[in-house]
Design a protein around this motif. Structure first.
Motif, PDB file in Angstrom:
ATOM      1  N   LEU A   3       0.852  -1.182   0.000  1.00  0.00           N
ATOM      2  CA  LEU A   3       0.000   0.000   0.000  1.00  0.00           C
ATOM      3  C   LEU A   3       0.893   1.238   0.000  1.00  0.00           C
ATOM      4  CD1 LEU A   3      -2.734   1.480   0.336  1.00  0.00           C
ATOM      5  CD2 LEU A   3      -2.539   1.074   2.814  1.00  0.00           C
ATOM      6  N   PHE A   4       0.735   2.079  -1.022  1.00  0.00           N
ATOM      7  CA  PHE A   4       1.526   3.292  -1.168  1.00  0.00           C
ATOM      8  C   PHE A   4       0.597   4.503  -1.225  1.00  0.00           C
ATOM      9  CE2 PHE A   4       3.521  -0.196  -3.559  1.00  0.00           C
ATOM     10  CZ  PHE A   4       4.753  -0.289  -2.913  1.00  0.00           C
ATOM     11  N   VAL A   5       1.115   5.670  -0.842  1.00  0.00           N
ATOM     12  CA  VAL A   5       0.307   6.899  -0.816  1.00  0.00           C
ATOM     13  C   VAL A   5       1.078   8.014  -1.532  1.00  0.00           C
ATOM     14  CG1 VAL A   5      -0.933   8.551   0.638  1.00  0.00           C
ATOM     15  CG2 VAL A   5      -0.760   6.156   1.343  1.00  0.00           C
ATOM     16  N   ALA A   6       0.353   8.888  -2.207  1.00  0.00           N
ATOM     17  CA  ALA A   6       0.941   9.863  -3.139  1.00  0.00           C
ATOM     18  C   ALA A   6       1.543  11.095  -2.460  1.00  0.00           C
ATOM     19  CB  ALA A   6      -0.099  10.282  -4.170  1.00  0.00           C
ATOM     20  N   TYR A   7       2.380  10.884  -1.458  1.00  0.00           N
ATOM     21  CA  TYR A   7       3.144  11.995  -0.870  1.00  0.00           C
ATOM     22  C   TYR A   7       4.484  12.089  -1.611  1.00  0.00           C
ATOM     23  CZ  TYR A   7      -0.254  12.606   2.856  1.00  0.00           C
ATOM     24  OH  TYR A   7      -1.395  12.887   3.558  1.00  0.00           O
ATOM     25  N   TYR A   8       4.406  12.674  -2.800  1.00  0.00           N
ATOM     26  CA  TYR A   8       5.534  12.639  -3.733  1.00  0.00           C
ATOM     27  C   TYR A   8       6.643  13.617  -3.383  1.00  0.00           C
ATOM     28  CZ  TYR A   8       2.588  16.435  -5.563  1.00  0.00           C
ATOM     29  OH  TYR A   8       1.808  17.562  -5.680  1.00  0.00           O
ATOM     30  N   ARG A   9       6.418  14.529  -2.460  1.00  0.00           N
ATOM     31  CA  ARG A   9       7.507  15.434  -2.081  1.00  0.00           C
ATOM     32  C   ARG A   9       8.679  14.701  -1.452  1.00  0.00           C
ATOM     33  NH1 ARG A   9       3.267  18.430  -2.791  1.00  0.00           N
ATOM     34  NH2 ARG A   9       3.501  20.627  -3.404  1.00  0.00           N
ATOM     35  N   ARG A  10       8.442  13.523  -0.948  1.00  0.00           N
ATOM     36  CA  ARG A  10       9.526  12.705  -0.409  1.00  0.00           C
ATOM     37  C   ARG A  10      10.549  12.317  -1.481  1.00  0.00           C
ATOM     38  NH1 ARG A  10       8.240   9.148   4.472  1.00  0.00           N
ATOM     39  NH2 ARG A  10       6.620  10.282   5.603  1.00  0.00           N
ATOM     40  N   THR A  11      10.239  12.514  -2.751  1.00  0.00           N
ATOM     41  CA  THR A  11      11.147  12.100  -3.831  1.00  0.00           C
ATOM     42  C   THR A  11      11.603  13.250  -4.717  1.00  0.00           C
ATOM     43  OG1 THR A  11       9.309  11.633  -5.358  1.00  0.00           O
ATOM     44  CG2 THR A  11      10.047   9.822  -3.942  1.00  0.00           C
ATOM     45  N   LEU A  12      11.160  14.478  -4.470  1.00  0.00           N
ATOM     46  CA  LEU A  12      11.508  15.607  -5.337  1.00  0.00           C
ATOM     47  C   LEU A  12      12.865  16.202  -4.950  1.00  0.00           C
ATOM     48  CD1 LEU A  12       8.064  17.411  -5.697  1.00  0.00           C
ATOM     49  CD2 LEU A  12       9.238  15.984  -7.391  1.00  0.00           C
ATOM     50  N   PRO A  13      13.611  16.701  -5.920  1.00  0.00           N
ATOM     51  CA  PRO A  13      14.994  17.123  -5.655  1.00  0.00           C
ATOM     52  C   PRO A  13      15.138  18.267  -4.662  1.00  0.00           C
ATOM     53  CG  PRO A  13      14.312  17.742  -7.886  1.00  0.00           C
ATOM     54  CD  PRO A  13      13.275  16.810  -7.356  1.00  0.00           C
ATOM     55  N   ASN A  14      14.225  19.240  -4.666  1.00  0.00           N
ATOM     56  CA  ASN A  14      14.340  20.347  -3.709  1.00  0.00           C
ATOM     57  C   ASN A  14      14.127  19.869  -2.278  1.00  0.00           C
ATOM     58  OD1 ASN A  14      11.703  19.895  -4.738  1.00  0.00           O
ATOM     59  ND2 ASN A  14      10.987  21.886  -4.044  1.00  0.00           N
ATOM     60  N   PHE A  15      13.192  18.965  -2.069  1.00  0.00           N
ATOM     61  CA  PHE A  15      12.934  18.455  -0.722  1.00  0.00           C
ATOM     62  C   PHE A  15      14.019  17.472  -0.279  1.00  0.00           C
ATOM     63  CE2 PHE A  15       8.850  19.910  -2.348  1.00  0.00           C
ATOM     64  CZ  PHE A  15       8.445  20.735  -1.309  1.00  0.00           C
ATOM     65  N   LEU A  16      14.582  16.748  -1.225  1.00  0.00           N
ATOM     66  CA  LEU A  16      15.711  15.881  -0.885  1.00  0.00           C
ATOM     67  C   LEU A  16      16.946  16.713  -0.539  1.00  0.00           C
ATOM     68  CD1 LEU A  16      15.316  13.036  -3.532  1.00  0.00           C
ATOM     69  CD2 LEU A  16      14.807  12.920  -1.086  1.00  0.00           C
ATOM     70  N   LYS A  17      17.081  17.883  -1.161  1.00  0.00           N
ATOM     71  CA  LYS A  17      18.191  18.779  -0.824  1.00  0.00           C
ATOM     72  C   LYS A  17      18.086  19.240   0.625  1.00  0.00           C
ATOM     73  CE  LYS A  17      21.765  21.466  -1.546  1.00  0.00           C
ATOM     74  NZ  LYS A  17      23.134  20.904  -1.762  1.00  0.00           N
ATOM     75  N   VAL A  18      16.896  19.615   1.057  1.00  0.00           N
ATOM     76  CA  VAL A  18      16.697  20.018   2.446  1.00  0.00           C
ATOM     77  C   VAL A  18      17.105  18.885   3.379  1.00  0.00           C
ATOM     78  CG1 VAL A  18      14.997  20.682   4.190  1.00  0.00           C
ATOM     79  CG2 VAL A  18      14.877  21.673   1.884  1.00  0.00           C
ATOM     80  N   LYS A  19      16.663  17.677   3.062  1.00  0.00           N
ATOM     81  CA  LYS A  19      17.003  16.515   3.904  1.00  0.00           C
ATOM     82  C   LYS A  19      18.516  16.333   3.972  1.00  0.00           C
ATOM     83  CE  LYS A  19      15.829  11.601   4.521  1.00  0.00           C
ATOM     84  NZ  LYS A  19      15.325  11.756   5.895  1.00  0.00           N
ATOM     85  N   SER A  20      19.192  16.490   2.837  1.00  0.00           N
ATOM     86  CA  SER A  20      20.638  16.338   2.796  1.00  0.00           C
ATOM     87  C   SER A  20      21.336  17.410   3.633  1.00  0.00           C
ATOM     88  CB  SER A  20      21.132  16.409   1.348  1.00  0.00           C
ATOM     89  OG  SER A  20      22.532  16.393   1.280  1.00  0.00           O
ATOM     90  N   LEU A  21      20.872  18.659   3.536  1.00  0.00           N
ATOM     91  CA  LEU A  21      21.476  19.746   4.315  1.00  0.00           C
ATOM     92  C   LEU A  21      21.367  19.477   5.815  1.00  0.00           C
ATOM     93  CD1 LEU A  21      20.191  22.854   2.317  1.00  0.00           C
ATOM     94  CD2 LEU A  21      22.538  21.982   2.371  1.00  0.00           C
ATOM     95  N   ILE A  22      20.238  18.919   6.231  1.00  0.00           N
ATOM     96  CA  ILE A  22      20.050  18.601   7.651  1.00  0.00           C
ATOM     97  C   ILE A  22      20.951  17.445   8.065  1.00  0.00           C
ATOM     98  CG2 ILE A  22      18.397  17.684   9.330  1.00  0.00           C
ATOM     99  CD1 ILE A  22      16.238  19.279   7.779  1.00  0.00           C
ATOM    100  N   GLU A  23      20.974  16.391   7.253  1.00  0.00           N
ATOM    101  CA  GLU A  23      21.731  15.194   7.613  1.00  0.00           C
ATOM    102  C   GLU A  23      23.240  15.433   7.620  1.00  0.00           C
ATOM    103  OE1 GLU A  23      18.552  11.797   6.086  1.00  0.00           O
ATOM    104  OE2 GLU A  23      20.261  12.330   4.820  1.00  0.00           O
ATOM    105  N   THR A  24      23.716  16.389   6.813  1.00  0.00           N
ATOM    106  CA  THR A  24      25.152  16.687   6.793  1.00  0.00           C
ATOM    107  C   THR A  24      25.535  17.775   7.797  1.00  0.00           C
ATOM    108  OG1 THR A  24      24.805  18.227   4.942  1.00  0.00           O
ATOM    109  CG2 THR A  24      25.453  15.959   4.407  1.00  0.00           C
TER     110      THR A  24
END
Length: 336
Positions: free
Chosen positions: A125-146
């Motif tokens: 079962l999957f749900v359409a929260y596609y921001r989890r895969t978009l490059p701008n939102f992944l950039k934010v995640k990377s900035l936090i994790e680093t």
């Protein structure tokens, strides 16, 4: 969980409305290992029109007929939320994986039942929260994790939006502000994306204190929500969602504050990310989006269905948590 047998996911779509014109379903025809082979709408003439315009071979006016189509091996539910539970039950009973639009359902209990029936049938079962895969939102995640802003202290969400920005018809025809159909109002439609994304960044929200109201009195759903919340990880958060402001107050911003800097970015009306670090020049990153905004999420789902473990970041379990949070934030209004 069962995987797709063979080398191709063959999608059937229930409810080919506006979201399927560009955001989602066309990506199913572009992702490797994926085909869109059947569509359904209660108005069969509209389903036929969609199919002919998008090069889809089969159309239906009945959901059961599409679900039972032996050529269809995965179901995308793109209807309003009030139909999500019933259609998920039918798809799961047919042994077919389910991809459902957001919000996942009208309330947390419906979400839990969707998870239960899919687990019992051993279908993903999957749900359409596609921001989890978009490059701008992944950039934010990377900035936090680093550690670019040090240790995160808190996050703030602000949405100010004028009344009925998307209205092309009368208010009564807008299901997004009918709680019986949508579970809530624009907050459930837009705030769900933001809260799910914060879950992606910081993990589950454990505690909520909030108040919701209806200040304009133009429809039955809430039109303002103010909230404070705490993540299990220890990060604190606040949010202000108001859907009756003037144009001059229009705002879409998420701001994450750390011990040595901050990150700010829009969720809906832009694709930039701004980084401010102590003692350094401000940096702004900009990103191009895919033509079909759900492309990367659909790609991850197809990869998982074809055998790659845990490829998709948005599941029924993660999405249900967002429904719980929204329900907590509006329970004073709906008396839940």
């Amino acid at each position: 969980m069962k995987k797709i047998e063979g080398k191709e996911v063959k999608w059937g779509v229930l409810g080919v409305g506006d979201v399927c014109e560009k955001k989602s379903a066309p990506a199913m025809q572009k992702v490797k290992g994926s085909q869109l082979i059947a569509v359904m709408r209660r108005n069969e003439a509209k389903a036929q029109d969609y199919a002919e315009r998008h090069g889809v071979s089969t159309w239906y006016g009945d959901a059961d007929a599409l679900i039972q189509d032996p050529e269809v091996n995965a179901i995308y539910i793109a209807t309003p939320p009030n139909a999500h539970l019933e259609l998920t039950k039918k798809a799961a009973a047919a042994g077919k994986p389910v991809y459902v639009e957001k919000p996942m359902a009208r309330d947390y209990q419906e979400c839990k039942e969707m998870i239960r029936v899919c687990q019992a049938a051993e279908v993903p079962l999957f749900v359409a929260y596609y921001r989890r895969t978009l490059p701008n939102f992944l950039k934010v995640k990377s900035l936090i994790e680093t550690g670019e802003i040090g240790k995160v202290r808190y996050v703030n969400i602000t949405i100010n939006q004028p009344k009925h920005p998307d209205m092309k018809e009368d208010i009564a025809a807008n299901w997004r502000i009918d709680p019986e159909v949508a579970g809530g109002g624009y907050f459930f439609d837009l705030g769900s994306h933001q809260l799910d994304y914060l879950d992606f960044l910081f993990g589950p929200i454990a505690e909520v204190n909030a108040i919701a109201g209806n200040q304009a009195g133009e429809y039955p759903a809430e039109d303002i929500v103010l909230a404070n919340f705490r993540f299990e990880s220890g990060v604190l958060g606040s949010g202000n969602w108001c859907f009756t402001t003037g144009e001059s107050s229009k705002k879409d911003e998420i701001k994450i504050i750390g011990t040595s800097g901050e990150i700010s970015f829009p969720c809906f009306w832009g694709t930039w990310v701004t980084l401010r670090k102590d003692g350094e020049k401000e940096q702004e990153f900009t990103f191009d989006m895919p033509e079909n905004i759900q492309y990367f999420l659909i790609q991850s789902i197809v990869e998982e269905l074809l055998g790659k473990e845990n490829a998709s970041p948005s599941t029924g379990e993660t999405a249900a948590r967002t429904n719980w949070v929204m329900e907590e934030m509006t329970k004073n209004y709906y008396k839940k």
